[in-house]
Design a protein around this motif. Structure first.
Motif, short mmCIF file in Angstrom:
data_model
loop_
_atom_site.label_atom_id
_atom_site.label_comp_id
_atom_site.label_asym_id
_atom_site.label_seq_id
_atom_site.Cartn_x
_atom_site.Cartn_y
_atom_site.Cartn_z
N GLY A 44 0.82 -1.12 -0.13
CA GLY A 44 0.01 0.18 -0.21
C GLY A 44 0.88 1.28 -0.14
N LEU A 45 0.36 2.39 -0.11
CA LEU A 45 1.09 3.66 -0.07
C LEU A 45 0.79 4.12 1.32
N PRO A 46 1.96 4.97 1.61
CA PRO A 46 2.32 5.33 3.15
C PRO A 46 1.43 6.44 3.34
N ASP A 47 0.29 6.49 3.90
CA ASP A 47 -0.66 7.74 4.02
C ASP A 47 -0.56 8.19 5.30
N ALA A 48 0.57 7.82 6.28
CA ALA A 48 1.04 8.06 7.41
C ALA A 48 2.47 7.93 7.58
N PRO A 49 2.95 8.69 8.47
CA PRO A 49 4.67 8.48 8.50
C PRO A 49 4.85 7.14 9.10
N ALA A 50 6.16 6.61 9.04
CA ALA A 50 6.31 5.09 9.61
C ALA A 50 7.03 5.78 10.96
N ASP A 98 8.79 10.59 7.62
CA ASP A 98 7.67 11.23 6.98
C ASP A 98 7.41 10.72 5.36
N ILE A 99 8.57 10.49 4.61
CA ILE A 99 8.67 10.48 3.31
C ILE A 99 9.37 8.99 3.11
N LEU A 100 8.69 8.10 2.28
CA LEU A 100 8.72 6.91 2.12
C LEU A 100 8.88 6.50 0.57
N THR A 120 2.79 2.01 11.46
CA THR A 120 2.70 2.56 10.03
C THR A 120 1.31 3.27 9.80
N SER A 121 0.51 2.20 9.40
CA SER A 121 -1.04 2.60 9.21
C SER A 121 -1.79 1.40 8.90
N PRO A 122 -2.92 1.52 8.88
CA PRO A 122 -3.61 0.10 8.34
C PRO A 122 -3.48 0.01 7.00
N TYR A 123 -3.03 1.01 5.99
CA TYR A 123 -2.80 0.67 4.67
C TYR A 123 -1.48 0.31 3.96
N SER A 151 -3.28 6.67 11.78
CA SER A 151 -2.20 6.06 12.40
C SER A 151 -1.65 6.92 13.42
N SER A 192 1.19 7.28 14.41
CA SER A 192 2.33 7.89 13.97
C SER A 192 2.26 9.42 13.71
N TRP A 193 0.79 9.94 13.56
CA TRP A 193 0.63 11.34 13.40
C TRP A 193 0.61 12.06 14.71
N ARG A 225 11.45 17.62 11.23
CA ARG A 225 10.13 17.89 10.83
C ARG A 225 9.17 18.94 11.08
N ARG A 259 -1.96 14.84 2.39
CA ARG A 259 -2.00 14.38 0.91
C ARG A 259 -3.06 15.53 0.21
N TYR A 270 -0.08 11.75 -3.25
CA TYR A 270 1.02 12.06 -2.72
C TYR A 270 2.06 13.03 -3.49
N GLN A 326 5.50 13.50 -2.46
CA GLN A 326 6.84 13.06 -1.89
C GLN A 326 7.08 11.73 -2.03
N PRO A 327 8.15 11.04 -2.40
CA PRO A 327 9.15 11.59 -3.05
C PRO A 327 8.89 12.00 -4.41
N ASP A 354 -2.96 7.97 -5.13
CA ASP A 354 -3.13 6.77 -4.20
C ASP A 354 -4.43 6.21 -5.02
N ARG A 355 -4.44 4.71 -4.68
CA ARG A 355 -5.64 4.02 -5.52
C ARG A 355 -6.96 4.21 -4.83
#
Lengths: 515, 515
Positions: free
Chosen positions: A81-87, A128-130, A152-155, B116, B118-119, B138, B214, B259, B261-262, B267-268
């Motif tokens: 999935g795409l990272p919608d939140a920071p890791a 923040d950026i992956l 990470t996030s659920p996604y 998440s 992580s926010w 950050r 996003r 998104y 970055q990078p 997103d799908r």
């Protein structure tokens, strides 16, 4: 520029450019509680990490195969999935597996010791950026690295790969040949002690690369001795000597330790013995290099330490037993240090006298000679106890290992008497024992100075060999064979497992055996 | 380069250089639990921080006086000793005081929501060299900042001073004059909504600067409307439109969010209504700027969204009530979206038809016209319920606020009928209500389109004014006047208190009142 500024400018000239090597982890491991302490087993090769998809709560531990001092780099890539939140990940670094495996309670961490919990090597970081190549800004001393995914996030989930430690040292381990074939235990002790010294040789000779990165005179002297028999990185020794001279106080006294960053400054700690060992360090350096200009340059600074120390000598030619001064000697809290300090002062004066003769400084040579005789006489008169056959220290007339060691090193008695004293010491084994590898070093030095070479190397094999048996990659700050799980700091997470003052077996082996 | 690459290249050309301002905190404050929620009181001026010596366990909270989006800088200086260990400090940032004051349990933080943990804006950092000017890497969205000293060492403490937020935005708040004097509540709502929009206007129009950065089409459309009445930062709108066009999938469908970055990637997620609103956003942009080349450039991309949406229309000219598609409309989980989606499609077709006429694209103008009539007829035939006087949606024939709003906006009924319908809606107040400020926006738009200007502004005063009464610095992502302490995420620490889709009151006020 005044003299001190010149010293600091020269210290800058001798600043090392660090040798950098990339080291990848060799295995993924899992810690477990063994029979007496934490152990670990291999799960798989480290290469398999890149194919492991990690989500919230996942935790893995990497083994770099040997002790590293350096900077960590890794690549984090989103998966599924795409990272919608920071890791959000937590990293933990350990020189030994107990630092990774043990759960430290807040009370352990907060234990009221002199060592701050801020040394514990762990970080929680947001990315923040992956994907991203991450380079952690701080340096770590470690063999094991734990990575825990806090969220990470659920996604999406992540993979972590291309983990590398950019290891740094002022010296290059690969330039040293193994001494080889002396004895399998001593060979191993030799290589670990060289590794220990190399890991501590950074911008200065550090105390311990994980913790307390100050430059201490006591440690410097021992690291320099180890260096002369191995890397011969004379520039780094010069740099450190200049730093102490350049940060001396208004009275000319060098600090017992100093900080290099953000600019050199001596800590306001003046340990009687450490200050004097500055003279011994200069003596060792000259004997190794015959660098006369350098000796001339620092001679006044060095001799000044003796003059300051002499202010403490009383009318009996004795250092008084009082509580208004600090002397290190060892970490045994019950140790009375009067006799040891007397030994350190005589030991230092003998080296000063030799330097004064070399320099043609007749006045100081004569003064040193006179003082050596006076202080030695006083030691014999007031500290020596013919009945027990030991030197005694302080009002309580304490008999300790340290007092014998330093008064043997002062060479007041003749070599045969000293040898007999040391044998008596080993046999009697006084309760006030040795606690640090630092004092163990001087014990071995005393044995060798007294012709007890066999006993000296037997002691190295027993004491440093005990750490080898434990699987040490480097030699520890503290090692008590009777109580290997102990920490004076409330938690072993604060212990330093790679410590400069434990690095001298290679000096003994290469100087006295490998020839 | 293919067309999409050209779009992305152009998006890069319109990348804003951010306006940067330095903001210092104004006060040191302390949170406390008030009658119904967390409040805070001033302790002293922020200037006094520099003279406060902080040790292990000390905690202070700074108030920056208003909502900030930016980068934090501060100076940390050792006091009462030399720093023999790193300083270890924890920083917490909050848009509202509850984020600082509330103790979030792990279960709150871990609550199984789509957002998440992580926010949550907190960091624990080690500082190895002191004194040091620290610049956190950050970006944070906050008004309040808590600093907690986790540890220094027994030998030193610290001071923290010269704390600055380097606030960033694509626009400059100072260039906007207050609308002034309309009504004290609306004046306040206007300025807060402009602030909200400005805080979200960054490298793109972000959803919320604290969380979920996003670029979403639904939010973009509303932010662009607010922008046209204030900053007129057309370049940023163009950039966002190009980004969506440049990241469309192989079928030509734009993602509902992307998104940056990078590198730009959609997103799908394909929300039926968001995809169509791309057309409305282009329509709004053209009406504002009359930028014909831009309209021509993106017209095919825009119209393609309609073609894809039409694939869902069944033989009755109706969007079927099925679960195999996503449509946003609002966050009410009980809302049936069939009727709303029908409304969005007709609403969009009417704007597409107008653009087709402007472009002289007769074929698409005629097709749009035919579709508008057919879809409107179907809506009247199948969704309109004469008995209740409401549009109904789905198999369960649900009556909701959303269905009425969107079918009023589709202008199927005449303005008088629509006005009557909206009055009936307010009076009846169906259980399936509005949850997000996003839908509240379209409700106000529907009132204005139906000539109910007084009701429209009364609603703005009641709804957005409710947040003002709470002391909002910016308008929130979620605001339920009946339940102001709620969070759909398990903890308010995850709520966004500055959210793009809540920023449109300035659009309504400046377009319909301030002239």
């Amino acid at each position: 520029m005044d003299t001190k500024e010149i010293f600091l400018t020269k210290a800058e000239v001798y600043k090392p450019s660090l040798c950098r090597k990339e080291t990848a982890p060799i295995a993924m491991i899992a810690p477990f509680m063994g029979a007496s302490d934490w152990e670990y087993k291999k799960i798989c090769d480290a290469a398999e990490l890149s194919s492991m998809v990690l989500g919230k709560g996942d935790k893995i531990c990497l083994d770099f195969g040997d002790h590293q001092v350096g900077y960590l780099h890794f690549t984090i890539t989103p998966k599924e999935g795409l990272p919608d939140a920071p890791a959000y990940i937590k990293l933990k670094f350990g020189e030994r597996i107990c630092e990774i495996a043990e759960k430290f309670s807040q009370s352990d961490v907060s234990a009221a010791t002199s060592i701050s919990s801020s040394w514990i090597q762990e970080e929680s970081i947001h990315i923040d950026i992956l994907p991203q190549r991450i380079s952690l800004p701080r340096r770590y001393a470690f063999r094991f690295m734990e990575i825990e995914v806090l969220d990470t996030s659920p996604y999406y989930k992540i993979t972590i790969d291309n983990v590398l430690c950019e290891s740094v040292s002022a010296v290059d381990m690969d330039t040293i040949k193994p001494c080889g074939g002396i004895d399998s235990t001593l060979d191993k002790i030799d290589s670990i002690s060289i590794k220990t010294m190399a890991e501590c040789a950074q911008d200065v000779f550090e105390d311990g690369p994980k913790r307390d990165r100050r430059l201490w005179i006591g440690d410097l002297r021992l690291e320099a001795l180890a260096d002369y028999e191995t890397f011969q990185n004379y520039d780094l020794v010069k740099r450190c000597m200049y730093l102490f001279a350049g940060t001396a106080n208004e009275d000319g006294q060098v600090g017992s330790c100093l900080y290099v960053q953000p600019q050199p400054v001596a800590d306001r700690i003046y340990l009687f013995d450490y200050t004097l060992l500055y003279v011994c360090c200069l003596y060792d350096y000259y004997m190794e290099t015959k660098d006369m200009p350098f000796l001339k340059e620092l001679w006044d600074t060095a001799y000044r330490q003796i003059e300051i120390a002499l202010q403490r000598v009383d009318e009996n030619g004795l250092l008084p037993d009082s509580k208004d001064w600090d002397c290190f000697i060892d970490w045994n809290p019950n140790l009375n240090k009067q006799a040891s300090a007397q030994g350190v002062l005589i030991y230092t004066l003998k080296r000063a006298k030799e330097l004064a003769n070399i320099l043609g400084d007749t006045a100081r040579a004569e003064e040193s000679d006179r003082l050596i005789r006076r202080l030695s006489d006083s030691a014999l008169q007031f500290l020596w106890d013919e009945t027990s056959g030991f030197f005694r220290s302080g009002d309580q007339r304490q008999i300790s290992w340290a007092s014998q060691i330093w008064l043997v090193l002062a060479e007041i008695l003749d070599p045969q008497q000293n040898a007999a004293l040391l044998k008596r010491l080993m046999k009697t084994n006084p309760k006030i024992n040795m606690v640090t590898p630092y004092l163990h070093h001087y014990f071995v030095e005393a044995l060798l100075a007294s012709g007890l070479k066999e006993e000296a190397f037997l002691h190295i094999k027993n004491y440093w060999g005990g750490m080898v048996k434990e699987g040490a990659d480097c030699f520890y700050e503290i090692y008590d064979p009777q109580n290997p799980l102990s920490s004076p700091y409330g938690t072993r997470a604060k212990n330093s497992y790679c410590h400069a003052w434990s690095s001298t077996p290679c000096y003994f082996i290469r100087k006295y055996l490998d020839k």
